[in-house]
Write a protein that holds these residues in place. Structure first.
Motif, PDB file in Angstrom:
ATOM      1  N   VAL A   1       0.817  -1.215  -0.141  1.00  0.00           N
ATOM      2  CA  VAL A   1      -0.083  -0.274   0.267  1.00  0.00           C
ATOM      3  C   VAL A   1       0.446   1.391  -0.019  1.00  0.00           C
ATOM      4  CG1 VAL A   1      -2.026   1.657   0.798  1.00  0.00           C
ATOM      5  CG2 VAL A   1      -1.836  -0.790   1.133  1.00  0.00           C
ATOM      6  N   PRO A   2       0.519   2.218  -1.413  1.00  0.00           N
ATOM      7  CA  PRO A   2       1.445   3.260  -1.113  1.00  0.00           C
ATOM      8  C   PRO A   2       1.123   4.241  -0.097  1.00  0.00           C
ATOM      9  CG  PRO A   2       0.682   3.097  -2.760  1.00  0.00           C
ATOM     10  CD  PRO A   2      -0.294   2.499  -2.155  1.00  0.00           C
ATOM     11  N   TRP A   3       0.994   4.367   1.495  1.00  0.00           N
ATOM     12  CA  TRP A   3       0.449   4.946   2.647  1.00  0.00           C
ATOM     13  C   TRP A   3       0.382   6.536   2.339  1.00  0.00           C
ATOM     14  CZ3 TRP A   3      -2.928   2.429   5.854  1.00  0.00           C
ATOM     15  CH2 TRP A   3      -2.869   1.129   5.472  1.00  0.00           C
ATOM     16  N   LEU A   4       1.330   7.027   2.114  1.00  0.00           N
ATOM     17  CA  LEU A   4       1.790   8.369   1.833  1.00  0.00           C
ATOM     18  C   LEU A   4       1.406   9.012   0.771  1.00  0.00           C
ATOM     19  CD1 LEU A   4       5.081   8.121   4.551  1.00  0.00           C
ATOM     20  CD2 LEU A   4       2.563   9.099   5.373  1.00  0.00           C
ATOM     21  N   ASN A   5       1.521   8.127  -0.555  1.00  0.00           N
ATOM     22  CA  ASN A   5       0.959   8.570  -1.493  1.00  0.00           C
ATOM     23  C   ASN A   5      -0.206   8.643  -2.414  1.00  0.00           C
ATOM     24  OD1 ASN A   5       4.000   8.966  -1.675  1.00  0.00           O
ATOM     25  ND2 ASN A   5       4.218   7.271  -2.154  1.00  0.00           N
ATOM     26  N   THR A   6      -1.436   7.941  -1.389  1.00  0.00           N
ATOM     27  CA  THR A   6      -3.081   8.167  -1.936  1.00  0.00           C
ATOM     28  C   THR A   6      -3.175   9.233  -1.156  1.00  0.00           C
ATOM     29  OG1 THR A   6      -3.093   6.122  -0.828  1.00  0.00           O
ATOM     30  CG2 THR A   6      -2.807   6.319  -3.552  1.00  0.00           C
ATOM     31  N   PRO A   7      -4.281   9.760  -1.552  1.00  0.00           N
ATOM     32  CA  PRO A   7      -4.611  11.019  -0.660  1.00  0.00           C
ATOM     33  C   PRO A   7      -5.533  10.491   0.538  1.00  0.00           C
ATOM     34  CG  PRO A   7      -5.146  11.559  -2.609  1.00  0.00           C
ATOM     35  CD  PRO A   7      -4.462  10.428  -2.907  1.00  0.00           C
ATOM     36  N   HIS A   8      -6.741   9.119   0.491  1.00  0.00           N
ATOM     37  CA  HIS A   8      -7.292   8.844   1.662  1.00  0.00           C
ATOM     38  C   HIS A   8      -6.585   7.625   2.747  1.00  0.00           C
ATOM     39  CE1 HIS A   8     -11.264   9.915   0.393  1.00  0.00           C
ATOM     40  NE2 HIS A   8     -10.869   9.786  -0.474  1.00  0.00           N
ATOM     41  N   THR A   9      -5.401   7.220   1.853  1.00  0.00           N
ATOM     42  CA  THR A   9      -4.509   6.257   2.681  1.00  0.00           C
ATOM     43  C   THR A   9      -3.692   7.592   4.040  1.00  0.00           C
ATOM     44  OG1 THR A   9      -3.285   6.174   0.923  1.00  0.00           O
ATOM     45  CG2 THR A   9      -4.309   3.963   1.624  1.00  0.00           C
ATOM     46  N   ALA A  10      -3.124   8.673   2.680  1.00  0.00           N
ATOM     47  CA  ALA A  10      -2.584   9.128   3.642  1.00  0.00           C
ATOM     48  C   ALA A  10      -2.897  10.089   4.665  1.00  0.00           C
ATOM     49  CB  ALA A  10      -1.696  10.649   2.807  1.00  0.00           C
ATOM     50  N   MET A  11      -4.420  10.676   4.482  1.00  0.00           N
ATOM     51  CA  MET A  11      -4.853  11.170   5.855  1.00  0.00           C
ATOM     52  C   MET A  11      -4.817  10.395   6.766  1.00  0.00           C
ATOM     53  SD  MET A  11      -6.331  13.342   7.226  1.00  0.00           S
ATOM     54  CE  MET A  11      -7.154  14.743   6.940  1.00  0.00           C
ATOM     55  N   ALA A  12      -5.214   8.961   6.849  1.00  0.00           N
ATOM     56  CA  ALA A  12      -5.367   7.873   7.820  1.00  0.00           C
ATOM     57  C   ALA A  12      -4.397   7.966   8.642  1.00  0.00           C
ATOM     58  CB  ALA A  12      -5.635   6.275   7.211  1.00  0.00           C
ATOM     59  N   ALA A  13      -2.890   8.162   7.331  1.00  0.00           N
ATOM     60  CA  ALA A  13      -1.154   7.299   8.144  1.00  0.00           C
ATOM     61  C   ALA A  13      -1.010   8.133   9.620  1.00  0.00           C
ATOM     62  CB  ALA A  13      -0.386   7.714   6.785  1.00  0.00           C
ATOM     63  N   VAL A  14      -1.329   9.966   8.858  1.00  0.00           N
ATOM     64  CA  VAL A  14      -1.556  11.080  10.141  1.00  0.00           C
ATOM     65  C   VAL A  14      -1.423  10.789  10.859  1.00  0.00           C
ATOM     66  CG1 VAL A  14      -0.125  12.616   7.867  1.00  0.00           C
ATOM     67  CG2 VAL A  14      -2.495  12.347   8.675  1.00  0.00           C
ATOM     68  N   LEU A  15      -2.794  10.306  10.584  1.00  0.00           N
ATOM     69  CA  LEU A  15      -4.282  10.203  12.100  1.00  0.00           C
ATOM     70  C   LEU A  15      -3.480   9.565  13.024  1.00  0.00           C
ATOM     71  CD1 LEU A  15      -7.872  10.655  10.274  1.00  0.00           C
ATOM     72  CD2 LEU A  15      -6.775  11.578  12.714  1.00  0.00           C
ATOM     73  N   ILE A  16      -3.209   7.745  12.329  1.00  0.00           N
ATOM     74  CA  ILE A  16      -2.752   7.276  13.162  1.00  0.00           C
ATOM     75  C   ILE A  16      -1.425   6.955  14.000  1.00  0.00           C
ATOM     76  CG2 ILE A  16      -1.235   4.428  12.801  1.00  0.00           C
ATOM     77  CD1 ILE A  16      -3.179   4.294  10.591  1.00  0.00           C
ATOM     78  N   CYS A  17      -0.603   8.223  13.178  1.00  0.00           N
ATOM     79  CA  CYS A  17       0.163   8.781  14.523  1.00  0.00           C
ATOM     80  C   CYS A  17      -0.006  10.395  14.786  1.00  0.00           C
ATOM     81  CB  CYS A  17       1.261   9.233  13.197  1.00  0.00           C
ATOM     82  SG  CYS A  17       3.133  10.747  14.236  1.00  0.00           S
ATOM     83  N   ASN A  18      -0.781  10.623  15.077  1.00  0.00           N
ATOM     84  CA  ASN A  18      -1.186  11.163  15.936  1.00  0.00           C
ATOM     85  C   ASN A  18      -1.926  11.110  17.093  1.00  0.00           C
ATOM     86  OD1 ASN A  18      -1.028  14.151  16.466  1.00  0.00           O
ATOM     87  ND2 ASN A  18      -3.385  13.744  16.665  1.00  0.00           N
ATOM     88  N   ILE A  19      -2.864   9.747  16.644  1.00  0.00           N
ATOM     89  CA  ILE A  19      -3.559   8.545  17.918  1.00  0.00           C
ATOM     90  C   ILE A  19      -2.652   8.538  18.817  1.00  0.00           C
ATOM     91  CG2 ILE A  19      -4.962   6.856  18.402  1.00  0.00           C
ATOM     92  CD1 ILE A  19      -6.209   7.578  15.264  1.00  0.00           C
ATOM     93  N   TRP A  20      -1.598   7.794  17.841  1.00  0.00           N
ATOM     94  CA  TRP A  20      -0.126   7.025  18.845  1.00  0.00           C
ATOM     95  C   TRP A  20       0.632   8.235  19.662  1.00  0.00           C
ATOM     96  CZ3 TRP A  20       5.593   6.755  18.439  1.00  0.00           C
ATOM     97  CH2 TRP A  20       5.862   6.036  18.821  1.00  0.00           C
ATOM     98  N   ILE A  21       0.026   8.930  19.155  1.00  0.00           N
ATOM     99  CA  ILE A  21       1.070  10.004  20.435  1.00  0.00           C
ATOM    100  C   ILE A  21      -0.096  11.033  21.294  1.00  0.00           C
ATOM    101  CG2 ILE A  21       2.454  12.902  20.292  1.00  0.00           C
ATOM    102  CD1 ILE A  21       2.747  12.103  17.564  1.00  0.00           C
ATOM    103  N   GLY A  22      -1.036  10.885  21.244  1.00  0.00           N
ATOM    104  CA  GLY A  22      -1.918  11.875  21.886  1.00  0.00           C
ATOM    105  C   GLY A  22      -2.726  10.493  22.551  1.00  0.00           C
ATOM    106  N   VAL A  23      -2.585   9.152  22.723  1.00  0.00           N
ATOM    107  CA  VAL A  23      -2.929   8.543  24.031  1.00  0.00           C
ATOM    108  C   VAL A  23      -2.701   8.759  24.799  1.00  0.00           C
ATOM    109  CG1 VAL A  23      -3.102   5.749  24.339  1.00  0.00           C
ATOM    110  CG2 VAL A  23      -4.076   6.656  22.295  1.00  0.00           C
ATOM    111  N   PRO A  24      -1.257   8.458  25.090  1.00  0.00           N
ATOM    112  CA  PRO A  24      -0.946   8.440  26.323  1.00  0.00           C
ATOM    113  C   PRO A  24      -0.975   9.604  26.716  1.00  0.00           C
ATOM    114  CG  PRO A  24       1.203   7.694  25.290  1.00  0.00           C
ATOM    115  CD  PRO A  24      -0.341   8.392  23.802  1.00  0.00           C
TER     116      PRO A  24
END
Lengths: 294, 322
Positions: free
Chosen positions: B174-197
């Motif tokens: 999956v080209p996560w960061l190179n397609t619009p929908h998956t790119a949004m999912a990717a930055v979301l996942i990262c930000n969620i990971w940071i904010g959970v703690p």
């Protein structure tokens, strides 16, 4: 906190057998370990990759363990990013010193002296933390350009202190409010003025709070990227490590040196690990709670 | 300060109870000294928060570009920047993305954080250690987290794709960061990971403040795990929930590093939020500082609304200060 926890212990006798609850307890621990393992897997993967060669990293099947590891990534990281690390160290230390110098007296005044306008200042400090960094960066860029301090250590020390000053005042104040009044009154009876009391009594007592506030100030400055990439973009001397790391991956979609990228990432994470070790969970959790709810 | 002096001298003349009176004089002096103690921070706040804020507002009404930086010449154009901004399709995209990014981050950070807080609220061996380990993602420099997730999600060598391929969940990487929908999912996942703690820590400390008797009473009434959570824990942590969500919202509005490092707002503006778009305008090469300031001001207005709600929530609930 701990007492409340203990007191809250579930009534195992009401619920049933002791052995059953022991099993349940260990099941919880096992589940907790699994949760933490999943949450921290990205970090493991960072460390794992930092010890592999680029040939290993480029293979289609992943190496789950850094077996046959290499320190090449770290050697490259240190030789290429050493200057940035030093810049970060100086800037973050400067920002920490500035933050504590400004915040400690103010916190004392807000906690123990009835300073006029104290309440207003407190509210302002709460609110300015909510100003988006990009707004600060945009304005500070114009201001620093006009006084010609862009691309200097001073620029980032001043800008980074804005991340920590309100936070430091709030947590130090929370701590200093708890200093018994009798102690300060005793000092006053002995003839000590407010300055002397602050220097000789308040600061030494607040050592832990100062360390915690200082560590957070350091961490904020160390992790800053936005100010670095706006205020200090055109310098080689005062580029912090966050910008160094970004330069590694900035332009390209095809990155070939993930080993040194991940080694740099690991090195950049060390202050966080240090903070966690020193500040420990009680201080860290308590401080975060104080700072956001007080 | 003035009324203190006669009171003090009268007491001295009367010669009665000197110790309490001696503390009156320092109190008066302290008030004066108190000013000296807060002056440095007041100056700092004025110079480094209030002035930049005012400067940013003024800037948003000026046609301020790279030439202005050198010539100092920036004509005032009224609401020109705001009008231009609001008629730019890319800005509209950024607004929509901001809503998606903030709502998605808050929902998952909060639910996962709440689940973890409830789980770690039970006492079991290793609980404190595990809880403090979970804090690490929150303490990492955001650039590191962004870089890390860029590596995890790398199209050809990223471990996420490697796992998905091994499990036969996808046929091709999956080209996560190179397609619009998956790119949004990717930055979301990262930000969620940071904010959970952060969510976990605050909610957990809120739960610690709940009196044990409430649980004992509920337990004696036959309430099960879920019912205790539903009828004791949730109502009791209500105020803390308000704080966590408001702070999370304000922090998420400002997120820059994660998105910039992972996608630079791309592909095709798919991950630009108001913050990254404001940065793009000012520092992305065109040096549209006035336009960037206008975008920033709109961001402040949104943040200010929630800041007010936040302060009101704090004032309304003294329990939250515990």
């Amino acid at each position: 906190m701990t007492a409340a926890r203990a007191a809250r212990g579930r009534p195992a006798t009401v619920r049933g057998g002791r052995s059953r609850s022991a099993v349940a307890t260990w099941a919880k621990s096992a589940f907790g370990v699994a949760v933490v393992a999943i949450m921290l897997f990205p970090l493991y993967w960072m460390v794992n990759a930092s010890f592999q060669t680029n040939q290993q990293l480029a293979r289609p099947s992943p190496h789950w363990l850094p077996l046959g590891g290499t320190l090449t990534g770290y050697r490259d990281a240190l030789s290429q990013q050493g200057g940035h690390l030093l810049a970060s160290l100086i800037i973050a230390t400067g920002a920490t010193v500035l933050t504590l110098t400004l915040a400690a007296p103010a916190a004392y005044a807000l906690a123990q002296l009835r300073s006029p306008g104290g309440r207003t200042l407190l509210s302002v400090l709460l609110v300015v933390q909510l100003v988006p960094g990009i707004v600060m960066a945009n304005a500070l860029y114009q201001i620093f350009a006009s006084v010609q301090i862009l691309n200097s250590a001073l620029a980032l020390i001043l800008a980074d202190a804005t991340l920590a000053v309100p936070f430091a005042v709030l947590i130090l104040r929370a701590f200093m409010t708890a200093i018994p009044r009798s102690l300060l009154e005793a000092a006053a009876l002995d003839g000590a003025g407010a300055v002397r009391t602050f220097w000789r009594i308040v600061l030494p007592i607040s050592r832990n709070a100062l360390i915690t506030a200082g560590l957070f100030a350091f961490l904020f400055a160390w992790g800053d990227f936005l100010f670095a990439t706006t205020l200090n973009l055109n310098t080689t001397t005062w580029k912090p490590i966050t910008l160094g790391l970004y330069d590694y991956i900035g332009g390209g979609t095809n990155i070939t040196t993930w080993d040194s990228v991940m080694a740099t990432a690991v090195i950049s994470s060390l202050p966080a690990a240090l903070l966690l070790t020193i500040a420990q969970r009680h201080i860290a959790a308590g401080v975060i709670n104080e700072a956001v709810t007080d | 300060m003035v009324p203190e002096v006669p009171k003090n001298s009268a007491a001295v003349v009367g010669g009665r109870r000197p110790p309490p009176d001696r503390s009156v004089a320092p109190a008066a002096r302290n008030r004066r000294l108190g000013i000296g103690f807060i002056v440095p921070v007041v100056v700092f706040v004025a110079v480094f928060y209030l002035y930049p804020l005012a400067r940013n507002v003024v800037l948003s009404f000026q046609d301020y570009d790279i030439n202005s930086l050198y010539s100092g010449n920036a004509p005032f154009i009224g609401l020109g920047n705001y009008r231009r901004l609001l008629s730019t399709p890319a800005f509209a995209t950024a607004v929509v993305n901001t809503v998606v990014f903030v709502a998605g981050s808050l929902f998952f950070q909060f639910t996962i954080g709440l689940g973890l807080a409830e789980f770690f609220h039970r006492s079991f061996p290793l609980s404190p250690l595990l809880r403090s380990l979970l804090l690490i993602p929150w303490l990492l420099p955001l650039v590191v987290s962004g870089t890390l997730f860029r590596w995890l999600l790398d199209t050809s060598n990223g471990v996420v794709n490697q796992i998905l391929l091994t499990l036969h969940l996808v046929q091709d990487p999956v080209p996560w960061l190179n397609t619009p929908h998956t790119a949004m999912a990717a930055v979301l996942i990262c930000n969620i990971w940071i904010g959970v703690p952060f969510n976990m820590v605050i909610l957990h400390s809120g739960m610690q403040a709940i009196p044990a008797e409430l649980y004992e009473a509920a337990s004696l009434d036959g309430a099960g795990r879920w019912q205790q959570f539903r009828y004791v824990t949730l109502p009791q942590i209500g105020p803390v929930v308000g704080i966590v969500v408001t702070l999370g919202l304000i922090y998420t509005l400002k997120v820059f590093d994660v998105i910039w490092v992972m996608t630079k707002g791309g592909p095709a503006n798919a991950t630009h939020t108001i913050t990254t778009y404001a940065y793009q305008l000012s520092f992305g090469g065109l040096s549209e500082f006035g336009l960037g300031a206008a975008a920033g001001d709109l961001l402040i207005v949104v943040a200010a609304v929630f800041a007010l709600l936040y302060l009101r929530a704090l004032r309304a609930d003294p329990g939250a200060r515990a």
